[in-house]
Write an enzyme that holds these catalytic residues in place. Structure first.
Site, PDB file in Angstrom:
ATOM      1  N   LEU A 100       0.859  -1.204   0.000  1.00  0.00           N
ATOM      2  CA  LEU A 100       0.000   0.000   0.000  1.00  0.00           C
ATOM      3  C   LEU A 100       0.881   1.235   0.000  1.00  0.00           C
ATOM      4  O   LEU A 100       1.700   1.386   0.908  1.00  0.00           O
ATOM      5  CB  LEU A 100      -0.814   0.059   1.302  1.00  0.00           C
ATOM      6  CG  LEU A 100      -2.075  -0.774   1.476  1.00  0.00           C
ATOM      7  CD1 LEU A 100      -2.614  -0.535   2.875  1.00  0.00           C
ATOM      8  CD2 LEU A 100      -3.120  -0.399   0.424  1.00  0.00           C
ATOM      9  N   HIS A 101       0.723   2.080  -0.980  1.00  0.00           N
ATOM     10  CA  HIS A 101       1.497   3.333  -0.918  1.00  0.00           C
ATOM     11  C   HIS A 101       0.835   4.508  -1.632  1.00  0.00           C
ATOM     12  O   HIS A 101       1.312   5.632  -1.544  1.00  0.00           O
ATOM     13  CB  HIS A 101       2.896   3.123  -1.501  1.00  0.00           C
ATOM     14  CG  HIS A 101       2.907   3.088  -3.005  1.00  0.00           C
ATOM     15  ND1 HIS A 101       2.511   1.982  -3.712  1.00  0.00           N
ATOM     16  CD2 HIS A 101       3.245   4.023  -3.928  1.00  0.00           C
ATOM     17  CE1 HIS A 101       2.607   2.226  -5.004  1.00  0.00           C
ATOM     18  NE2 HIS A 101       3.041   3.460  -5.168  1.00  0.00           N
ATOM     19  N   ARG A 102      -0.290   4.275  -2.357  1.00  0.00           N
ATOM     20  CA  ARG A 102      -0.934   5.389  -3.085  1.00  0.00           C
ATOM     21  C   ARG A 102      -1.355   6.467  -2.115  1.00  0.00           C
ATOM     22  O   ARG A 102      -2.024   6.171  -1.110  1.00  0.00           O
ATOM     23  CB  ARG A 102      -2.207   4.932  -3.782  1.00  0.00           C
ATOM     24  CG  ARG A 102      -2.039   3.982  -4.872  1.00  0.00           C
ATOM     25  CD  ARG A 102      -1.950   4.610  -6.230  1.00  0.00           C
ATOM     26  NE  ARG A 102      -1.163   3.691  -7.007  1.00  0.00           N
ATOM     27  CZ  ARG A 102      -0.078   4.002  -7.693  1.00  0.00           C
ATOM     28  NH1 ARG A 102       0.325   5.242  -7.770  1.00  0.00           N
ATOM     29  NH2 ARG A 102       0.608   3.094  -8.334  1.00  0.00           N
TER      30      ARG A 102
END
Ligand code: UD1
Length: 362
Positions: free
Chosen positions: A203-205
């Site tokens: 997860l990084h957006r």
């Protein structure tokens, strides 16, 4: 022909590796590698150069982090000097990060031909910084190398001349196929004590991890899944910072089967994905890699710029609604997905085709 090749952030490294290797077949090509330094941690950058056999960058601009404007402007100011000094015939950029558009813009303003690898992908979501980077880079590029048919269709619909568009396949998949056997030797599963089913998560957006409400919703779904099986979560620095800055960090600590790791290298991550029961992600590239690996992928976004992964692969776009995530999870666990196919030209030879086009046409 002197080609300046640009990398900046983690997903660029697996794209440039096979291109740098393909140039070796063409003595007329003089490649230079420029790293903007957008990503700079050992685990976000240097490790990938070593594992993927990418040559040391000839120049590192050491830009580091900053707001979008600051980061983009710093890259442009430094990269302009590089182009003026080295007078390349071509600048080649990959993907959709800030380094891509920053260096692309510098090149065309100095009258240097611009090549974009992974052109034409569109999520249709202009709130994504990457979508803006993709649109702008494509509109100023002279050679647009496309990974899937939708890329060509999008570019033609935007008025790009057909003669500039080349459907060559996917350089990220070149790298995967080249490194799969090596990754099978990774000991990460033993190190993590994984024997049965597990999920891999990334997860990084910004839209997922910068808003505590959205991140909280994702954790609600992950909490249910981790009751069934361990979730292995190599965490991006942006995500870790946000968790630590909010009460959500405490919640994550309490989920004992959600196992946070520092970012891991390419070979370990490939091994982790390959044997996972499923992958949960908001990454673009991972949707493609799981397609080749035939591992079910649940994409925690409302859209994708890589529709082929849903058409032929096992990718499902679910967004961030808890019930939708869990419904997709249950469907995956009941084995409801049909066998996926390999997209056209994702055969390990994309970089070779790119080098041949450049030698032939520039
Ligand atoms: C960037 C790309 C994104 C890509 C992602 C992969 C843009 C607009 N975004 O997002 O498309 O999917 O890379 O990771 O270009 N940081 C570190 N160490 C590093 C790099 C970053 O700690 O080596 C931290 C910094 O606090 C930084 C934050 O991560 O502020 C975000 O980094 P940044 O390069 O701005 O964007 P990413 O979220 O990594």
């Amino acid at each position: 022909m002197r080609i300046i090749n640009v990398v900046g952030a983690r997903p660029n490294f697996m794209k440039i590796a096979p291109i740098m290797a393909a140039y070796r077949e063409h003595p007329s090509v003089e490649p230079l590698l420029v790293h903007t330094g957008q990503h700079y941690d050992e685990k976000m950058s240097d490790l990938f150069f070593r594992q993927l056999g990418i040559p040391e960058p000839d120049i590192n601009l050491e830009i580091g982090s900053g707001s979008h404007a600051v980061q983009t402007a710093r890259i442009m100011t430094s990269f302009e000097q590089v182009v003026i000094e080295h007078k390349p015939d071509v600048v080649l950029v990959v993907g959709d990060v800030n380094s891509t558009i920053a260096c692309g813009l510098v090149a065309v303003k100095l009258g240097v031909k611009l090549v974009h690898v992974e052109a034409g992908l569109r999520s249709g979501d202009r709130d994504m910084p990457e979508e803006i980077n993709r649109l702008l880079t494509d509109t100023i590029s002279d050679f647009l190398f496309v990974t899937e048919k939708s890329g060509s269709e999008n570019l033609l619909a935007e008025g790009v001349d057909e003669s500039k568009i080349f459907f060559v396949g996917n350089v990220m998949i070149d790298t995967l196929l080249r490194n799969k056997a090596k990754s099978d030797e990774s000991t990460i599963l033993d190190e993590l004590g994984l024997t049965g089913d597990y999920a891999a998560l990334t997860l990084h957006r910004p839209s997922n991890v910068d808003d505590p409400v959205v991140l909280g919703r994702l954790l609600d779904a992950l909490e249910v899944i981790q009751n069934d099986m361990p979730i292995i979560f190599p965490i991006h620095p942006r995500t870790r910072k946000n968790l630590e800055a909010s009460v959500l960090g405490k919640r994550v600590e309490e989920m004992t089967n959600l196992r946070l790791l520092d970012p891991i290298g390419y070979l370990d991550f490939l091994r982790l994905m390959s044997s996972a029961r499923l992958v949960l992600t908001d990454s673009g590239g991972i949707q493609e890699e799981t397609t080749i690996l035939k591992v079910p992928c649940i994409t925690l976004r409302e859209n994708t710029e890589r529709p082929i992964t849903c058409e032929v692969g096992s990718n499902t776009i679910v967004g961030t609604d808890v019930e939708k995530i869990l419904a997709a999870y249950r469907k995956t666990m009941s084995g409801g997905d049909s066998e996926s196919r390999i997209p056209e030209l994702w055969d390990g030879n994309a970089a070779k085709r790119i080098a041949e086009v450049l030698v032939d046409k520039v």
